[in-house]
Design a protein around this motif. Sequence first.
Motif, PDB file in Angstrom:
ATOM      1  N   ASN A 125      -4.310   8.312   8.458  1.00 32.09           N
ATOM      2  CA  ASN A 125      -3.355   9.416   8.388  1.00 32.09           C
ATOM      3  C   ASN A 125      -3.716  10.530   9.367  1.00 32.09           C
ATOM      4  O   ASN A 125      -2.844  11.108  10.037  1.00 32.09           O
ATOM      5  CB  ASN A 125      -3.299   9.969   6.965  1.00 32.09           C
ATOM      6  CG  ASN A 125      -2.052  10.773   6.708  1.00 32.09           C
ATOM      7  OD1 ASN A 125      -0.946  10.357   7.056  1.00 32.09           O
ATOM      8  ND2 ASN A 125      -2.209  11.931   6.094  1.00 32.09           N
ATOM      9  N   LEU A 138       0.826  -1.205   0.000  1.00 27.87           N
ATOM     10  CA  LEU A 138       0.000   0.000   0.000  1.00 27.87           C
ATOM     11  C   LEU A 138       0.859   1.254   0.000  1.00 27.87           C
ATOM     12  O   LEU A 138       1.935   1.272   0.613  1.00 27.87           O
ATOM     13  CB  LEU A 138      -0.910   0.001   1.243  1.00 27.87           C
ATOM     14  CG  LEU A 138      -1.834  -1.204   1.395  1.00 27.87           C
ATOM     15  CD1 LEU A 138      -2.524  -1.169   2.751  1.00 27.87           C
ATOM     16  CD2 LEU A 138      -2.851  -1.241   0.274  1.00 27.87           C
ATOM     17  N   PRO A 139       0.394   2.308  -0.664  1.00 27.85           N
ATOM     18  CA  PRO A 139       1.112   3.588  -0.578  1.00 27.85           C
ATOM     19  C   PRO A 139       1.058   4.123   0.847  1.00 27.85           C
ATOM     20  O   PRO A 139       0.076   3.923   1.563  1.00 27.85           O
ATOM     21  CB  PRO A 139       0.341   4.488  -1.551  1.00 27.85           C
ATOM     22  CG  PRO A 139      -1.016   3.860  -1.683  1.00 27.85           C
ATOM     23  CD  PRO A 139      -0.809   2.389  -1.512  1.00 27.85           C
ATOM     24  N   LEU A 140       2.115   4.794   1.252  1.00 25.30           N
ATOM     25  CA  LEU A 140       2.235   5.230   2.639  1.00 25.30           C
ATOM     26  C   LEU A 140       1.784   6.680   2.792  1.00 25.30           C
ATOM     27  O   LEU A 140       2.401   7.590   2.239  1.00 25.30           O
ATOM     28  CB  LEU A 140       3.690   5.091   3.093  1.00 25.30           C
ATOM     29  CG  LEU A 140       3.971   5.275   4.584  1.00 25.30           C
ATOM     30  CD1 LEU A 140       3.251   4.200   5.393  1.00 25.30           C
ATOM     31  CD2 LEU A 140       5.474   5.224   4.831  1.00 25.30           C
ATOM     32  N   PRO A 141       0.706   6.929   3.556  1.00 20.60           N
ATOM     33  CA  PRO A 141       0.282   8.308   3.819  1.00 20.60           C
ATOM     34  C   PRO A 141       1.360   9.079   4.583  1.00 20.60           C
ATOM     35  O   PRO A 141       2.213   8.488   5.257  1.00 20.60           O
ATOM     36  CB  PRO A 141      -0.991   8.121   4.664  1.00 20.60           C
ATOM     37  CG  PRO A 141      -1.494   6.768   4.316  1.00 20.60           C
ATOM     38  CD  PRO A 141      -0.255   5.948   4.100  1.00 20.60           C
ATOM     39  N   SER A 142       1.282  10.386   4.526  1.00 20.48           N
ATOM     40  CA  SER A 142       2.380  11.243   4.977  1.00 20.48           C
ATOM     41  C   SER A 142       2.721  11.115   6.450  1.00 20.48           C
ATOM     42  O   SER A 142       3.883  11.248   6.840  1.00 20.48           O
ATOM     43  CB  SER A 142       2.047  12.705   4.654  1.00 20.48           C
ATOM     44  OG  SER A 142       0.818  13.098   5.258  1.00 20.48           O
ATOM     45  N   THR A 200      -8.402   4.840   1.210  1.00 18.69           N
ATOM     46  CA  THR A 200      -7.428   5.864   0.794  1.00 18.69           C
ATOM     47  C   THR A 200      -6.378   6.106   1.877  1.00 18.69           C
ATOM     48  O   THR A 200      -5.349   6.730   1.603  1.00 18.69           O
ATOM     49  CB  THR A 200      -8.130   7.194   0.492  1.00 18.69           C
ATOM     50  OG1 THR A 200      -8.722   7.699   1.704  1.00 18.69           O
ATOM     51  CG2 THR A 200      -9.207   7.021  -0.566  1.00 18.69           C
ATOM     52  N   ARG A 208       0.185  -1.677   6.575  1.00 24.75           N
ATOM     53  CA  ARG A 208       0.051  -3.026   6.035  1.00 24.75           C
ATOM     54  C   ARG A 208      -1.376  -3.509   6.259  1.00 24.75           C
ATOM     55  O   ARG A 208      -1.983  -3.234   7.284  1.00 24.75           O
ATOM     56  CB  ARG A 208       1.032  -3.968   6.724  1.00 24.75           C
ATOM     57  CG  ARG A 208       0.968  -5.400   6.220  1.00 24.75           C
ATOM     58  CD  ARG A 208       1.988  -6.281   6.907  1.00 24.75           C
ATOM     59  NE  ARG A 208       3.349  -5.913   6.555  1.00 24.75           N
ATOM     60  CZ  ARG A 208       4.424  -6.599   6.916  1.00 24.75           C
ATOM     61  NH1 ARG A 208       4.288  -7.689   7.668  1.00 24.75           N
ATOM     62  NH2 ARG A 208       5.622  -6.211   6.554  1.00 24.75           N
TER      63      ARG A 208
END
Length: 212
Positions: free
Chosen positions: A186, A47-51, A181, A57
């Motif tokens: 986040n 998964l893309p990593l939020p800021s 999302t 995971r």
Amino acid sequence: MLRLLQAFLDALYPPSLTCNLCGKDAFVGPQGLCEACAALLCPAPPLPLPSHLDGLRAGLLYDEHASALMHRFKYSGARYMAGTLAYFMQTEDAADAIVPVPLYPKRQKRRGYNQSLLLAQALSNRLGIPVHAEFLSRTRDTASQTTLRRAARADNVRGAFRASPGVAGLRLLLLDDVVTTGATLNECAAALKAQGALSVSALTVCAAKPPK
């Protein structure tokens, strides 16, 4: 003597003979599913990593089979399925505490329980990491993220969480049922880090395909 008797009875009459997905009588594995249903579930992709997160995971892809499990757990009162679903949650992140994503009090009262807290408790039993639900609270009742497009999700949860000063200097494992999302996770991580959390990684049962 009682333990030996219980072991004998469990061997004769296994305590779990019903699959949590198809509902049929069957010998089930440790995840509470029969062999055929376990084979239907797909692992979640990276998964893309939020800021504000240091790790993210998910265990399962949120397809028709995983969503059937989750729907029963969240909306049909099947609290006993927390252990089944937590089985799919794996992490390599070191943590001092598990923090479940909170529900707004009125929503939790309507449902009767916070599914993320039940998952956190099941995971805690396996990993030996304590659960601290008091570290994070929801300050307002937001619209369900499932009804919103991608662009509106971050705005919907902005400022909706408050963290305790007790998180200062701790490595935290943030836990929720489904990530889409990553906006909710986040925002939770931002609140925790604002109070001095050393790191915040997130873990969910499922990952859903983000809306456009």
